[in-house]
Design a protein around this motif. Structure first.
Motif, PDB file in Angstrom:
ATOM      1  N   LEU A  75       8.694   2.333   6.881  1.00 43.14           N
ATOM      2  CA  LEU A  75      10.124   2.573   7.019  1.00 43.14           C
ATOM      3  C   LEU A  75      10.635   2.108   8.382  1.00 43.14           C
ATOM      4  O   LEU A  75      11.792   1.678   8.502  1.00 43.14           O
ATOM      5  CB  LEU A  75      10.430   4.066   6.828  1.00 43.14           C
ATOM      6  N   SER A  76       9.777   2.190   9.404  1.00 43.63           N
ATOM      7  CA  SER A  76      10.182   1.782  10.753  1.00 43.63           C
ATOM      8  C   SER A  76      10.428   0.279  10.849  1.00 43.63           C
ATOM      9  O   SER A  76      11.056  -0.191  11.811  1.00 43.63           O
ATOM     10  CB  SER A  76       9.115   2.192  11.771  1.00 43.63           C
ATOM     11  N   GLN A  77       9.945  -0.476   9.867  1.00 48.00           N
ATOM     12  CA  GLN A  77      10.246  -1.901   9.822  1.00 48.00           C
ATOM     13  C   GLN A  77      11.645  -2.150   9.256  1.00 48.00           C
ATOM     14  O   GLN A  77      12.167  -3.271   9.360  1.00 48.00           O
ATOM     15  CB  GLN A  77       9.211  -2.625   8.958  1.00 48.00           C
ATOM     16  N   GLY A 108       0.791  -1.224   0.000  1.00 50.09           N
ATOM     17  CA  GLY A 108       0.000   0.000   0.000  1.00 50.09           C
ATOM     18  C   GLY A 108       0.821   1.270   0.000  1.00 50.09           C
ATOM     19  O   GLY A 108       0.259   2.372   0.059  1.00 50.09           O
ATOM     20  N   ILE A 109       2.132   1.161  -0.060  1.00 53.04           N
ATOM     21  CA  ILE A 109       3.025   2.318  -0.047  1.00 53.04           C
ATOM     22  C   ILE A 109       3.523   2.565  -1.466  1.00 53.04           C
ATOM     23  O   ILE A 109       4.071   1.660  -2.112  1.00 53.04           O
ATOM     24  CB  ILE A 109       4.234   2.083   0.885  1.00 53.04           C
ATOM     25  N   ARG A 110       3.339   3.787  -1.929  1.00 57.38           N
ATOM     26  CA  ARG A 110       3.831   4.154  -3.259  1.00 57.38           C
ATOM     27  C   ARG A 110       4.776   5.339  -3.133  1.00 57.38           C
ATOM     28  O   ARG A 110       4.520   6.266  -2.374  1.00 57.38           O
ATOM     29  CB  ARG A 110       2.682   4.504  -4.205  1.00 57.38           C
ATOM     30  N   ALA A 168       1.389   5.594   7.441  1.00 58.93           N
ATOM     31  CA  ALA A 168       1.678   4.255   6.930  1.00 58.93           C
ATOM     32  C   ALA A 168       3.104   4.176   6.398  1.00 58.93           C
ATOM     33  O   ALA A 168       3.798   3.166   6.603  1.00 58.93           O
ATOM     34  CB  ALA A 168       0.676   3.888   5.839  1.00 58.93           C
ATOM     35  N   ALA A 169       3.553   5.220   5.708  1.00 61.25           N
ATOM     36  CA  ALA A 169       4.913   5.222   5.169  1.00 61.25           C
ATOM     37  C   ALA A 169       5.941   5.238   6.295  1.00 61.25           C
ATOM     38  O   ALA A 169       6.967   4.549   6.222  1.00 61.25           O
ATOM     39  CB  ALA A 169       5.114   6.431   4.264  1.00 61.25           C
ATOM     40  N   PHE A 183      13.328   8.674   0.721  1.00 62.59           N
ATOM     41  CA  PHE A 183      12.129   8.041   0.186  1.00 62.59           C
ATOM     42  C   PHE A 183      11.066   9.124   0.054  1.00 62.59           C
ATOM     43  O   PHE A 183      10.621   9.701   1.048  1.00 62.59           O
ATOM     44  CB  PHE A 183      11.604   6.925   1.083  1.00 62.59           C
ATOM     45  N   THR A 184      10.684   9.423  -1.182  1.00 63.39           N
ATOM     46  CA  THR A 184       9.657  10.425  -1.446  1.00 63.39           C
ATOM     47  C   THR A 184       8.313   9.722  -1.579  1.00 63.39           C
ATOM     48  O   THR A 184       8.149   8.823  -2.411  1.00 63.39           O
ATOM     49  CB  THR A 184       9.958  11.195  -2.744  1.00 63.39           C
ATOM     50  N   LEU A 185       7.359  10.128  -0.771  1.00 59.64           N
ATOM     51  CA  LEU A 185       6.066   9.446  -0.704  1.00 59.64           C
ATOM     52  C   LEU A 185       5.076  10.006  -1.718  1.00 59.64           C
ATOM     53  O   LEU A 185       4.903  11.224  -1.828  1.00 59.64           O
ATOM     54  CB  LEU A 185       5.480   9.598   0.705  1.00 59.64           C
ATOM     55  N   ASP A 186       4.426   9.112  -2.430  1.00 59.34           N
ATOM     56  CA  ASP A 186       3.350   9.480  -3.351  1.00 59.34           C
ATOM     57  C   ASP A 186       2.020   9.308  -2.603  1.00 59.34           C
ATOM     58  O   ASP A 186       1.333   8.303  -2.756  1.00 59.34           O
ATOM     59  CB  ASP A 186       3.403   8.585  -4.588  1.00 59.34           C
TER      60      ASP A 186
END
Length: 300
Positions: free
Chosen positions: A126-128, A50-52, A121-122, A100-103
């Motif tokens: 990333l925290s994972q 779900g992350i773009r 969510a992003a 990391f640039t979030l869309d």
């Protein structure tokens, strides 16, 4: 096409389903012309869980112990990963970190709380891969609002905080009470109350401001603004509210600059100094000891 021309066109264009597609294209073209990626920049698209978005590693960005999550501006209704590739490239080069640039989802198709949910969510995604305190969250304008909102919400519910925030010309009061009536309201060549009000109305029918509470555990934060930009008073107010919680916040005011001038380095040479200042702040507030990584990012 200059930022001033984009601003003049936007002032004449209402924000609606008919005007937004060409306006978004216009803004993206202006961003790509005003901030082309640096040579030897490496990019990698992401579309998973779900992350773009897009990984960006600029020249000489060889650190792997931390990362930058960048939240682009555009008044919640515009902006794109492609348009901000050059911004991410420069921030990556300055900090020597992958960006990391979030869309994230845009209004009005996806109004509040879609964008804040995507940012959260992003950050969780990333925290994972990195400890939370190894993640620097940065953003400009509406992206700066979303970055600060993330930090406040994480503090409110007891979630881990980012290692630092870097906010370029952040919005802080969506009611526009802070901006309207300030001496900068009519001095910014890029923004106006009409543009801001239309974009915010597309994002939420209930405008709110960023109000951290005393005692909240907030990350150290750097805010860049200008003494002539529309949201200059927002930045000053946000710095005061941040410090009132007991958190560290540094406000740097640049003379005679447009809103989010860092996003147009070809037009505004001073943006290079701004990126270097941001990199010094990040370096000062991140532990330089190597951290174990669980996922590779694009190699330098």
């Amino acid at each position: 096409m200059s930022a001033f021309t984009v601003g003049q066109l936007a002032a004449l264009t209402p924000v609606n389903a008919y005007t937004l597609p060409p306006a978004r294209l216009l803004i993206e073209q202006a961003m790509r012309a005003g901030a082309p990626p640096l040579r030897a920049t490496i990019t990698e698209p992401v579309d998973e869980d779900g992350i773009r978005g897009e990984w960006v590693r600029g020249p000489r960005a060889d650190r792997t112990d931390a990362v930058v999550l960048y939240i682009h501006g555009g008044g919640f209704v515009a902006g794109s990963v492609l348009g901000y590739r050059g911004v991410a490239s420069r921030l990556s080069t300055a900090t020597k970190l992958a960006v990391f640039t979030l869309d994230y989802r845009l209004a009005p198709e996806h109004p509040f709380p879609a964008a804040p949910a995507d940012v959260a969510a992003a950050f969780g995604w990333l925290s994972q891969r990195y400890p939370a305190d190894r993640i620097v969250v940065a953003g400009d304008s509406a992206g700066g609002f979303l970055a600060a909102h993330l930090a406040i919400e994480n503090a409110r519910v007891g979630q881990p905080e980012p290692g630092a925030l870097v906010l370029f010309s952040p919005m802080a009061d969506l009611s526009l009470v802070t901006a309207i009536g300030h001496e900068n309201e009519h001095r910014d060549g890029l923004l106006s109350t009409q543009i801001a009000r239309q974009a915010i109305a597309a994002f939420t029918a209930e405008p709110f401001d960023l109000r951290p509470i005393h005692g909240m555990r907030l990350p150290p934060t750097l805010i860049h603004t200008s003494d002539t930009e529309y949201f200059g008073a927002d930045a000053t107010e946000l710095e005061q509210r941040w410090q009132s919680t007991g958190a560290h916040c540094e406000l740097q005011v640049w003379p005679d600059q447009m809103h989010a001038f860092q996003t147009l380095p070809v037009v505004v040479p001073e943006s290079r100094t701004a990126y270097r200042a941001a990199a010094r702040f990040v370096a000062a507030h991140l532990d330089t000891a190597p951290a174990a990584m669980t996922q590779k990012v694009p190699a330098s």
